[in-house]
Design a protein around this motif. Structure first.
Motif, PDB file in Angstrom:
ATOM      1  N   PRO A  74       0.805  -1.233   0.000  1.00  0.00           N
ATOM      2  CA  PRO A  74       0.000   0.000   0.000  1.00  0.00           C
ATOM      3  C   PRO A  74       0.833   1.278   0.000  1.00  0.00           C
ATOM      4  O   PRO A  74       0.297   2.362  -0.233  1.00  0.00           O
ATOM      5  N   PHE A  75       2.143   1.165   0.255  1.00  0.00           N
ATOM      6  CA  PHE A  75       2.988   2.360   0.309  1.00  0.00           C
ATOM      7  C   PHE A  75       3.638   2.611  -1.050  1.00  0.00           C
ATOM      8  O   PHE A  75       4.133   1.681  -1.685  1.00  0.00           O
ATOM      9  N   PRO A  76       3.644   3.860  -1.488  1.00  0.00           N
ATOM     10  CA  PRO A  76       4.287   4.177  -2.767  1.00  0.00           C
ATOM     11  C   PRO A  76       5.800   4.066  -2.648  1.00  0.00           C
ATOM     12  O   PRO A  76       6.368   4.248  -1.570  1.00  0.00           O
ATOM     13  N   ALA A  77       6.449   3.778  -3.748  1.00  0.00           N
ATOM     14  CA  ALA A  77       7.907   3.622  -3.741  1.00  0.00           C
ATOM     15  C   ALA A  77       8.577   4.979  -3.890  1.00  0.00           C
ATOM     16  O   ALA A  77       9.384   5.212  -4.801  1.00  0.00           O
ATOM     17  N   THR A  78       8.272   5.890  -2.989  1.00  0.00           N
ATOM     18  CA  THR A  78       8.876   7.225  -3.012  1.00  0.00           C
ATOM     19  C   THR A  78      10.257   7.172  -2.356  1.00  0.00           C
ATOM     20  O   THR A  78      10.553   6.250  -1.583  1.00  0.00           O
ATOM     21  N   PRO A  79      11.118   8.137  -2.652  1.00  0.00           N
ATOM     22  CA  PRO A  79      12.446   8.164  -2.014  1.00  0.00           C
ATOM     23  C   PRO A  79      12.359   8.143  -0.487  1.00  0.00           C
ATOM     24  O   PRO A  79      13.191   7.514   0.176  1.00  0.00           O
ATOM     25  N   GLU A  80      11.369   8.816   0.064  1.00  0.00           N
ATOM     26  CA  GLU A  80      11.226   8.850   1.523  1.00  0.00           C
ATOM     27  C   GLU A  80      10.893   7.473   2.088  1.00  0.00           C
ATOM     28  O   GLU A  80      11.493   7.029   3.070  1.00  0.00           O
ATOM     29  N   VAL A  81       9.938   6.783   1.451  1.00  0.00           N
ATOM     30  CA  VAL A  81       9.552   5.452   1.917  1.00  0.00           C
ATOM     31  C   VAL A  81      10.710   4.472   1.758  1.00  0.00           C
ATOM     32  O   VAL A  81      10.993   3.655   2.642  1.00  0.00           O
TER      33      VAL A  81
END
Length: 214
Positions: free
Chosen positions: A100-107
């Motif tokens: 459910p979490f996007p693969a953003t740099p922060e995540v």
């Protein structure tokens, strides 16, 4: 004025009468029981009538106050795993579970921080299974970016973190659902590195064969 004085006098008599009754009750309690502290007002505010956690309870056959939750109920804030630890459950998780979490740099950065704490000692810094602990374990190394696991789905990763697999134990007690999802996002970056590495090796091997044939 006379009415006002009469009302005031009646109020004073009422207060005096109430005080006399209170004193009488308190004194009678002490006479009947020398150890009595007197009459308590609303004692249930000080001593709750409900049973405390982990205390005995004569209302149940097993004498336990703590009861097993009703079947099918879950704690507030808890997300149940829809895929059980069965062959069918793993197959369904591999096919349908999505992070459910996007693969953003922060995540991904947060996932790396978790990986460096819980995973690096076995899987190694680059996910090649060359961690210090893995070197002492029997069997093949536990990579993430190598050929063995480069194509593992995010659903299979989640099941492994939830239930464990082979020599890897369950991490359900160490990682929250959110932390598992974030570390999966980071592991996917290691998978891509492994795929790129494999592609480079294949290309290099193909090039060498072409040179030999030429």
């Amino acid at each position: 004025m006379n009415r006002f004085r009469l009302s005031t006098f009646n109020l004073q008599l009422s207060i005096i009468g109430l005080l006399l009754v209170t004193v009488s009750l308190l004194s009678s309690c002490k006479r009947n029981n020398p150890d009595s502290a007197g009459v308590e007002y609303m004692p249930d505010m000080y001593r709750s009538p409900s049973y405390e956690d982990n205390s005995t309870n004569p209302l149940f056959a097993d004498s336990m106050t703590d009861r097993v939750p009703v079947k099918g109920t879950v704690p507030r804030g808890f997300t149940p795993d829809p895929f059980p630890n069965t062959t069918e459950g793993w197959a369904n998780a591999a096919a349908y579970w999505k992070d459910p979490f996007p693969a953003t740099p922060e995540v991904v950065a947060q996932g790396k921080a978790i990986f460096d704490i819980y995973c690096i000692h076995c899987h190694g810094e680059k996910g090649m299974g060359d961690g210090k602990v893995a070197a002492k374990l029997p069997g093949p190394p536990p990579p993430y970016s190598g050929a063995a696991l480069k194509n593992i789905t995010e659903g299979e990763m989640y099941q492994t973190l939830e239930y464990g697999k082979n020599l890897m134990g369950s991490h359900a007690s160490q990682l929250t659902v959110e932390e598992r999802c974030k570390v999966i996002r980071y592991v996917q970056t290691l998978q891509k590195l492994g795929q790129s590495s494999d592609t480079t090796k294949t290309a290099a091997a193909t090039s060498k064969d072409s040179i030999k044939k030429g």
